[in-house]
Design a protein around this motif. Structure first.
Motif, PDB file in Angstrom:
ATOM      1  N   ASP A 118       0.841  -1.194   0.000  1.00 20.95           N
ATOM      2  CA  ASP A 118       0.000   0.000   0.000  1.00 20.95           C
ATOM      3  C   ASP A 118       0.881   1.252   0.000  1.00 20.95           C
ATOM      4  O   ASP A 118       1.997   1.246   0.527  1.00 20.95           O
ATOM      5  CB  ASP A 118      -0.909   0.030   1.228  1.00 20.95           C
ATOM      6  N   LEU A 119       0.354   2.342  -0.573  1.00 23.69           N
ATOM      7  CA  LEU A 119       1.075   3.611  -0.586  1.00 23.69           C
ATOM      8  C   LEU A 119       0.667   4.437   0.628  1.00 23.69           C
ATOM      9  O   LEU A 119      -0.517   4.710   0.829  1.00 23.69           O
ATOM     10  CB  LEU A 119       0.767   4.392  -1.870  1.00 23.69           C
ATOM     11  N   THR A 120       1.654   4.858   1.408  1.00 21.82           N
ATOM     12  CA  THR A 120       1.404   5.658   2.601  1.00 21.82           C
ATOM     13  C   THR A 120       2.186   6.963   2.499  1.00 21.82           C
ATOM     14  O   THR A 120       3.408   6.933   2.330  1.00 21.82           O
ATOM     15  CB  THR A 120       1.831   4.914   3.873  1.00 21.82           C
ATOM     16  N   PRO A 121       1.499   8.125   2.569  1.00 21.63           N
ATOM     17  CA  PRO A 121       2.206   9.408   2.484  1.00 21.63           C
ATOM     18  C   PRO A 121       3.282   9.526   3.557  1.00 21.63           C
ATOM     19  O   PRO A 121       3.121   9.028   4.685  1.00 21.63           O
ATOM     20  CB  PRO A 121       1.090  10.436   2.701  1.00 21.63           C
ATOM     21  N   LEU A 122       4.362  10.187   3.204  1.00 26.21           N
ATOM     22  CA  LEU A 122       5.529  10.240   4.078  1.00 26.21           C
ATOM     23  C   LEU A 122       5.206  10.851   5.440  1.00 26.21           C
ATOM     24  O   LEU A 122       5.727  10.416   6.473  1.00 26.21           O
ATOM     25  CB  LEU A 122       6.632  11.049   3.388  1.00 26.21           C
ATOM     26  N   ASP A 123       4.316  11.853   5.473  1.00 23.33           N
ATOM     27  CA  ASP A 123       4.029  12.543   6.735  1.00 23.33           C
ATOM     28  C   ASP A 123       3.187  11.707   7.692  1.00 23.33           C
ATOM     29  O   ASP A 123       3.018  12.072   8.854  1.00 23.33           O
ATOM     30  CB  ASP A 123       3.353  13.892   6.468  1.00 23.33           C
ATOM     31  N   ARG A 124       2.678  10.554   7.227  1.00 26.39           N
ATOM     32  CA  ARG A 124       1.961   9.642   8.129  1.00 26.39           C
ATOM     33  C   ARG A 124       2.900   8.625   8.764  1.00 26.39           C
ATOM     34  O   ARG A 124       2.483   7.886   9.661  1.00 26.39           O
ATOM     35  CB  ARG A 124       0.858   8.899   7.361  1.00 26.39           C
ATOM     36  N   ILE A 125       4.147   8.594   8.294  1.00 23.57           N
ATOM     37  CA  ILE A 125       5.116   7.623   8.788  1.00 23.57           C
ATOM     38  C   ILE A 125       6.189   8.296   9.632  1.00 23.57           C
ATOM     39  O   ILE A 125       6.587   7.783  10.692  1.00 23.57           O
ATOM     40  CB  ILE A 125       5.798   6.885   7.615  1.00 23.57           C
ATOM     41  N   TYR A 126       6.643   9.478   9.172  1.00 26.21           N
ATOM     42  CA  TYR A 126       7.767  10.159   9.830  1.00 26.21           C
ATOM     43  C   TYR A 126       7.325  11.535  10.355  1.00 26.21           C
ATOM     44  O   TYR A 126       6.422  12.164   9.798  1.00 26.21           O
ATOM     45  CB  TYR A 126       8.921  10.340   8.828  1.00 26.21           C
ATOM     46  N   ASP A 127       7.975  11.977  11.410  1.00 29.21           N
ATOM     47  CA  ASP A 127       7.729  13.299  11.965  1.00 29.21           C
ATOM     48  C   ASP A 127       8.489  14.328  11.124  1.00 29.21           C
ATOM     49  O   ASP A 127       9.720  14.376  11.160  1.00 29.21           O
ATOM     50  CB  ASP A 127       8.191  13.345  13.429  1.00 29.21           C
TER      51      ASP A 127
END
Length: 340
Positions: free
Chosen positions: A327-336
């Motif tokens: 699945d594609l997850t936007p970067l700002d949902r994974i990293y601060d």
């Protein structure tokens, strides 16, 4: 015709970092190496160094143990190329292969021998196979399921994530503008073989300048250019415009297509490919590892710099997603990204 002993191939390969192309030619003649020895068989050794350096830079390995095939033959012991111990204590016996063909194959006899050695090492057997410049990392169980035949279509089932690999998708485009000048005193530390010294560097997203590097900001921002070498390589293949601004200044404009995929390893390896070597045009991975084996922890780009660079671009309009569980997850949902 009798095959050239692998010891001769290894001897030639080990000398590459230290002597010129002209001297290498003489060494090849002294060792009676033929064209296949110097191309396909040497490329196999280069592939090993590329894979091992890539895995080291990905940062998920605790130990790397290499096996000496020569002594193993004294007892007819079939080994793998290396043993990896990951940071979560998985033991992986790995055979590294490279092919220019569409399909890589292995016989049942060889596969059985490799599995027996992996069992001896209390390890899982994996194959690292480079097909069409793509690395596939597949278990022996999977190879058996595919009836011992692997193609590029098996890339979707590759397990490089075990070694720390990550994949990022750029859903929209960006443009990189690089200005080169002939005056080295005004450069920012990067050179081009045809146009001189990099003087200005900028990244544009949606026609907005989001990263700009000049002589006054190079000490603070130059590392970002290294982190984006892989992106610039792809962009140069997609769209490149070269403008001669005057007799001393050249502008190169490169635009990346939408929906582009990059692995973390692409970001980590690309800067090394661009290094200039005093005896050869550019570094290959064998030369880089050989010359820096005692200091490989000091690298141009690491994972933290890559994430930080992608985070800056993401916050400024580049839709960067990481592939997690398909699945594609936007970067700002994974990293601060708040401090970028």
């Amino acid at each position: 015709m009798t095959s050239t002993p692998m010891e001769k191939i290894k001897a030639y390969h080990s000398m590459k970092p230290f002597i010129s192309e002209q001297d290498l030619e003489q060494v090849a003649n002294m060792l009676s190496l033929n064209a296949i020895d110097r191309t396909k068989r040497i490329e196999g050794k280069e592939a090993e160094f590329e894979f091992l350096l890539m895995c080291h830079l990905l940062g998920n390995l605790k130990d790397i143990v290499a096996f000496e095939e020569g002594f193993s033959r004294l007892t007819n012991t079939v080994t793998t190329d290396v043993l990896f111990i990951t940071k979560d204590d998985r033991r992986l016996a790995i055979e590294i292969k490279s092919t220019e063909k569409q399909t890589w194959k292995i016989t049942n006899t060889v596969l059985n021998d490799k599995e027996n050695f992996a069992e001896l090492m209390n390890a899982e057997l994996y194959f690292a196979i480079r097909i069409k410049n793509y690395w596939l990392f597949l278990s022996s169980t999977y190879v058996r399921q595919k009836q011992n035949k692997i193609t590029i279509q098996d890339l979707i089932n590759s397990e490089l994530h075990i070694l720390g690999e990550q994949t990022f998708i750029f859903l929209n485009s960006l443009t990189i503008k690089s200005t080169y000048i002939t005056d080295g005193d005004k450069g920012i530390g990067i050179t081009h073989p045809d146009y001189g010294f990099l003087n200005r560097y900028s990244v544009e997203i949606n026609q907005k300048n989001v990263l700009k590097i000049s002589p006054s900001s190079k000490d603070k921002l130059l590392a970002y250019t290294f982190a984006l070498e892989a992106v610039q390589d792809s962009a140069s293949n997609h769209s490149q415009e070269i403008k001669k601004l005057d007799t001393h200044k050249t502008l190169i404009i490169e635009t990346l297509n939408t929906n582009c995929s990059f692995n973390l390893s692409h970001f980590l390896l690309a800067p090394i490919r661009h290094l200039t070597h005093e005896l050869h045009d550019n570094y290959d991975f064998t030369t880089y590892v050989t010359e820096n084996i005692d200091d490989l922890r000091k690298v141009f780009v690491n994972k933290n710099l890559v994430i930080r660079t992608l985070g800056i671009l993401h916050k400024n309009g580049l839709n960067v997603n990481e592939v997690i569980n398909n699945d594609l997850t936007p970067l700002d949902r994974i990293y601060d990204l708040t401090d970028l």
